[in-house]
Design a protein around this motif. Structure first.
Motif, PDB file in Angstrom:
ATOM      1  N   VAL A 183      70.167 -59.896 -90.569  1.00 26.24           N
ATOM      2  CA  VAL A 183      69.779 -61.083 -89.981  1.00 26.24           C
ATOM      3  C   VAL A 183      69.915 -61.120 -88.493  1.00 26.24           C
ATOM      4  CG1 VAL A 183      69.958 -63.652 -90.115  1.00 26.24           C
ATOM      5  CG2 VAL A 183      70.770 -62.296 -92.045  1.00 26.24           C
ATOM      6  N   ASN A 184      68.568 -61.339 -87.732  1.00 25.79           N
ATOM      7  CA  ASN A 184      68.697 -61.173 -86.335  1.00 25.79           C
ATOM      8  C   ASN A 184      68.429 -62.381 -85.716  1.00 25.79           C
ATOM      9  OD1 ASN A 184      68.317 -58.010 -85.959  1.00 25.79           O
ATOM     10  ND2 ASN A 184      67.321 -58.733 -87.893  1.00 25.79           N
ATOM     11  N   HIS A 185      68.983 -62.552 -84.249  1.00 25.90           N
ATOM     12  CA  HIS A 185      68.355 -63.518 -83.029  1.00 25.90           C
ATOM     13  C   HIS A 185      68.539 -62.853 -82.060  1.00 25.90           C
ATOM     14  CE1 HIS A 185      68.853 -67.817 -81.572  1.00 25.90           C
ATOM     15  NE2 HIS A 185      67.864 -67.223 -81.144  1.00 25.90           N
ATOM     16  N   TRP A 186      67.602 -62.055 -81.410  1.00 28.12           N
ATOM     17  CA  TRP A 186      67.693 -61.479 -80.367  1.00 28.12           C
ATOM     18  C   TRP A 186      67.501 -62.080 -79.041  1.00 28.12           C
ATOM     19  CZ3 TRP A 186      63.308 -57.062 -81.451  1.00 28.12           C
ATOM     20  CH2 TRP A 186      63.875 -56.049 -82.508  1.00 28.12           C
ATOM     21  N   PRO A 187      67.761 -61.838 -77.877  1.00 27.15           N
ATOM     22  CA  PRO A 187      67.927 -62.346 -76.691  1.00 27.15           C
ATOM     23  C   PRO A 187      66.732 -63.100 -76.272  1.00 27.15           C
ATOM     24  CG  PRO A 187      68.996 -60.171 -76.511  1.00 27.15           C
ATOM     25  CD  PRO A 187      68.366 -60.264 -77.722  1.00 27.15           C
ATOM     26  N   SER A 188      66.759 -64.246 -75.749  1.00 28.75           N
ATOM     27  CA  SER A 188      65.833 -64.977 -75.430  1.00 28.75           C
ATOM     28  C   SER A 188      65.038 -64.510 -74.329  1.00 28.75           C
ATOM     29  CB  SER A 188      66.077 -66.496 -75.182  1.00 28.75           C
ATOM     30  OG  SER A 188      66.710 -66.505 -73.704  1.00 28.75           O
ATOM     31  N   ARG A 189      63.790 -65.334 -73.907  1.00 27.57           N
ATOM     32  CA  ARG A 189      63.099 -64.931 -72.808  1.00 27.57           C
ATOM     33  C   ARG A 189      63.303 -65.777 -71.437  1.00 27.57           C
ATOM     34  NH1 ARG A 189      56.954 -63.251 -74.683  1.00 27.57           N
ATOM     35  NH2 ARG A 189      57.306 -61.717 -76.246  1.00 27.57           N
ATOM     36  N   ARG A 190      64.576 -66.366 -71.720  1.00 20.65           N
ATOM     37  CA  ARG A 190      64.981 -67.025 -70.374  1.00 20.65           C
ATOM     38  C   ARG A 190      64.902 -65.893 -69.227  1.00 20.65           C
ATOM     39  NH1 ARG A 190      70.176 -70.379 -70.967  1.00 20.65           N
ATOM     40  NH2 ARG A 190      68.881 -71.433 -72.540  1.00 20.65           N
ATOM     41  N   GLY A 191      64.618 -66.500 -68.047  1.00 20.96           N
ATOM     42  CA  GLY A 191      64.152 -65.876 -66.953  1.00 20.96           C
ATOM     43  C   GLY A 191      62.962 -65.186 -66.607  1.00 20.96           C
ATOM     44  N   GLY A 192      62.115 -65.335 -67.915  1.00 20.78           N
ATOM     45  CA  GLY A 192      60.887 -64.523 -67.911  1.00 20.78           C
ATOM     46  C   GLY A 192      60.713 -63.378 -68.789  1.00 20.78           C
ATOM     47  N   GLU A 193      59.764 -63.437 -69.311  1.00 18.25           N
ATOM     48  CA  GLU A 193      59.340 -62.163 -70.465  1.00 18.25           C
ATOM     49  C   GLU A 193      59.576 -60.775 -69.810  1.00 18.25           C
ATOM     50  OE1 GLU A 193      57.743 -58.961 -72.784  1.00 18.25           O
ATOM     51  OE2 GLU A 193      56.934 -59.662 -70.874  1.00 18.25           O
ATOM     52  N   THR A 194      59.079 -60.687 -68.457  1.00 22.96           N
ATOM     53  CA  THR A 194      59.325 -59.183 -68.139  1.00 22.96           C
ATOM     54  C   THR A 194      61.075 -58.954 -67.913  1.00 22.96           C
ATOM     55  OG1 THR A 194      57.090 -59.438 -67.046  1.00 22.96           O
ATOM     56  CG2 THR A 194      58.715 -57.722 -66.322  1.00 22.96           C
ATOM     57  N   ARG A 195      61.471 -59.874 -67.232  1.00 23.67           N
ATOM     58  CA  ARG A 195      62.781 -59.626 -66.835  1.00 23.67           C
ATOM     59  C   ARG A 195      63.893 -59.512 -68.080  1.00 23.67           C
ATOM     60  NH1 ARG A 195      67.005 -63.992 -63.746  1.00 23.67           N
ATOM     61  NH2 ARG A 195      68.728 -62.433 -63.854  1.00 23.67           N
ATOM     62  N   SER A 196      63.376 -60.302 -69.220  1.00 24.89           N
ATOM     63  CA  SER A 196      64.458 -60.373 -70.380  1.00 24.89           C
ATOM     64  C   SER A 196      64.120 -59.081 -71.376  1.00 24.89           C
ATOM     65  CB  SER A 196      64.250 -61.540 -70.871  1.00 24.89           C
ATOM     66  OG  SER A 196      62.774 -62.100 -71.559  1.00 24.89           O
ATOM     67  N   LYS A 197      62.864 -58.575 -71.160  1.00 25.47           N
ATOM     68  CA  LYS A 197      62.409 -57.676 -72.157  1.00 25.47           C
ATOM     69  C   LYS A 197      63.349 -56.427 -72.240  1.00 25.47           C
ATOM     70  CE  LYS A 197      58.551 -54.572 -72.657  1.00 25.47           C
ATOM     71  NZ  LYS A 197      57.255 -53.546 -72.061  1.00 25.47           N
ATOM     72  N   PRO A 198      64.103 -55.822 -71.420  1.00 27.88           N
ATOM     73  CA  PRO A 198      65.006 -54.738 -71.966  1.00 27.88           C
ATOM     74  C   PRO A 198      66.161 -55.165 -72.463  1.00 27.88           C
ATOM     75  CG  PRO A 198      64.706 -54.967 -69.398  1.00 27.88           C
ATOM     76  CD  PRO A 198      63.875 -56.245 -70.008  1.00 27.88           C
ATOM     77  N   LYS A 199      66.422 -56.446 -72.746  1.00 23.27           N
ATOM     78  CA  LYS A 199      67.433 -56.822 -73.749  1.00 23.27           C
ATOM     79  C   LYS A 199      66.884 -56.857 -75.052  1.00 23.27           C
ATOM     80  CE  LYS A 199      69.775 -60.130 -70.428  1.00 23.27           C
ATOM     81  NZ  LYS A 199      68.763 -59.944 -69.054  1.00 23.27           N
ATOM     82  N   ARG A 200      65.892 -57.283 -75.297  1.00 21.03           N
ATOM     83  CA  ARG A 200      65.304 -57.073 -76.708  1.00 21.03           C
ATOM     84  C   ARG A 200      64.952 -55.862 -76.943  1.00 21.03           C
ATOM     85  NH1 ARG A 200      63.225 -61.510 -74.396  1.00 21.03           N
ATOM     86  NH2 ARG A 200      61.360 -60.506 -73.768  1.00 21.03           N
ATOM     87  N   ILE A 201      64.557 -54.967 -76.040  1.00 18.97           N
ATOM     88  CA  ILE A 201      64.493 -53.619 -76.602  1.00 18.97           C
ATOM     89  C   ILE A 201      65.733 -52.968 -76.737  1.00 18.97           C
ATOM     90  CG2 ILE A 201      63.985 -51.091 -75.508  1.00 18.97           C
ATOM     91  CD1 ILE A 201      61.972 -52.703 -73.964  1.00 18.97           C
ATOM     92  N   ALA A 202      66.815 -53.417 -76.295  1.00 18.06           N
ATOM     93  CA  ALA A 202      68.330 -52.987 -76.778  1.00 18.06           C
ATOM     94  C   ALA A 202      68.589 -53.323 -78.135  1.00 18.06           C
ATOM     95  CB  ALA A 202      69.261 -53.403 -75.640  1.00 18.06           C
ATOM     96  N   ALA A 203      68.035 -54.678 -78.271  1.00 19.97           N
ATOM     97  CA  ALA A 203      68.602 -55.359 -79.740  1.00 19.97           C
ATOM     98  C   ALA A 203      67.579 -54.467 -80.651  1.00 19.97           C
ATOM     99  CB  ALA A 203      67.937 -56.696 -79.665  1.00 19.97           C
ATOM    100  N   ALA A 204      66.473 -54.277 -80.361  1.00 26.13           N
ATOM    101  CA  ALA A 204      65.498 -53.229 -81.221  1.00 26.13           C
ATOM    102  C   ALA A 204      66.132 -51.878 -81.652  1.00 26.13           C
ATOM    103  CB  ALA A 204      64.172 -53.166 -80.805  1.00 26.13           C
ATOM    104  N   LYS A 205      66.755 -51.365 -80.755  1.00 25.35           N
ATOM    105  CA  LYS A 205      67.453 -50.187 -80.770  1.00 25.35           C
ATOM    106  C   LYS A 205      68.661 -50.055 -81.388  1.00 25.35           C
ATOM    107  CE  LYS A 205      65.610 -47.792 -76.409  1.00 25.35           C
ATOM    108  NZ  LYS A 205      65.819 -47.452 -75.130  1.00 25.35           N
TER     109      LYS A 205
END
Length: 350
Positions: A183-205
């Motif tokens: 069950v997942n709830h990955w980091p939000s896009r707060r601050g913009g999709e580009t800035r927050s993208k690395p957080k969701r990449i880390a979640a995917a890894k």
């Protein structure tokens, strides 16, 4: 009997189908995921930033609103997949819940209490105090192990650690079939999709490491990955790290199938913002759910539960999910996300 005819007959005849000519019966289970949009209690926890939750910002009537919010969530959860299975989901992943207490209050609602749901939950370090959890009908699913995996990420500007939701792995048996659910709830896009993208990449890894660890032990593990990923099926985190296929017949051993890729391509979504739809809520499955024999549970279909009562009927948000919180108050709505679900079928031995 060919597969398409089998599915048609199951959809017409519900939980079990037994035409005399074929003498076959099938069981069906709904497995769902739902973002409950800020399901917080009315108690101020000094160790959390829960005072910024919508219900705590109300000046009065919090207890009444809390009861209504619970009942609205229970109504949706009791309805998901009912058209086919004639019962509420056997397994429901949830997110945006404050603690175990609100989950317990939810399953004790009059619409759910007779379903006898169990709870798999662990407190996350999320700064707002929101968690993920798994509900399961104790008559059908027996957990054998529950693990929470912490996601260690940092703010790109301050370099301080960002405390977010754990990824919850629940292993158990669905009517004696071994199944693993993440069950997942990955980091939000707060601050913009580009800035927050690395957080969701880390979640995917992290998610990929959990999946790999299960498949090292057993390449034929039945794994369900569900959640609010805050990314679409074509986002880098999902498409390039989890690497699911959009067609089930292309999935190889240790691969994943994402039935929501084709739905997204058709313009369907689960949440909307500034007139743009996103399909952040998804459920993916490993290869063993896709085999053609039905002696164990196999994938039947996927869907988005977006019945009319979950949709705004008028105003600037017409057509959007009918959310609970709007303009600083309670709207008596449901969530800013539609639930998603898959259904699994298994042939019943006579």
């Amino acid at each position: 009997m060919n597969f398409s005819k089998l599915l048609l007959l199951i959809s017409l005849f519900g939980v079990q189908w037994s035409p005399k000519a074929q003498e076959r019966q099938f069981k069906i289970h709904t497995v769902a995921f739902y973002n409950l949009e800020n399901l917080f209690d009315v108690i101020d926890d000094p160790n959390k930033l829960d005072e910024y939750s919508p219900i705590m910002e109300l000046k009065s009537g919090r207890d009444v609103v809390y009861a209504k919010k619970l009942h609205n969530m229970a109504r949706v959860m009791s309805d998901i997949g009912f058209d086919t299975s004639k019962t509420s989901p056997s397994i429901i992943g949830i997110c945006e819940v404050e603690n175990r207490k609100v989950i317990q209050d939810l399953i004790n609602d009059s619409l759910l209490i007779n379903e006898a749901y169990g709870i798999a939950h662990k407190d996350s370090p999320d700064s707002r105090g929101i968690d993920v959890a798994l509900l399961y009908k104790k008559a059908h699913f027996k957990p054998t192990q529950i693990n929470a995996y912490k996601l260690k990420i940092f703010d790109d500007q301050t370099q301080k650690q960002v405390y977010t939701r754990d990824q919850l792995l629940v292993s158990g048996r669905l009517d004696n079939d071994p199944v693993h659910i993440i069950v997942n709830h990955w980091p939000s896009r707060r601050g913009g999709e580009t800035r927050s993208k690395p957080k969701r990449i880390a979640a995917a890894k992290l998610n990929k490491r959990i999946i790999d660890s299960l498949q090292v032990i057993n390449p034929y593990s039945k794994i369900i990955i569900m959640g609010d990923f805050n990314d679409n099926p074509n986002s880098y985190s999902i498409k390039s790290i989890l690497k699911p296929e959009k067609e089930s017949y292309k999935v190889k051993l240790k691969g994943l199938y994402n039935p929501y890729m084709n739905l997204y391509k058709k313009g369907v979504g689960t949440t909307a913002y500034r007139d743009n739809w996103s399909l952040f809520d998804q459920i993916m499955l490993s290869k063993p759910f896709l085999e053609s024999e039905y002696n164990t549970y196999r994938f039947y279909k996927a869907g988005i539960y977006n019945k009319h009562y979950l949709i705004h009927k008028q105003g600037k948000y017409k057509g959007y999910p009918y959310r609970s919180w709007s303009n600083g108050g309670f709207s008596n709505g449901y969530s800013d996300h539609f639930p998603v679900y898959v259904q699994l079928i298994k042939e019943v031995e006579k």
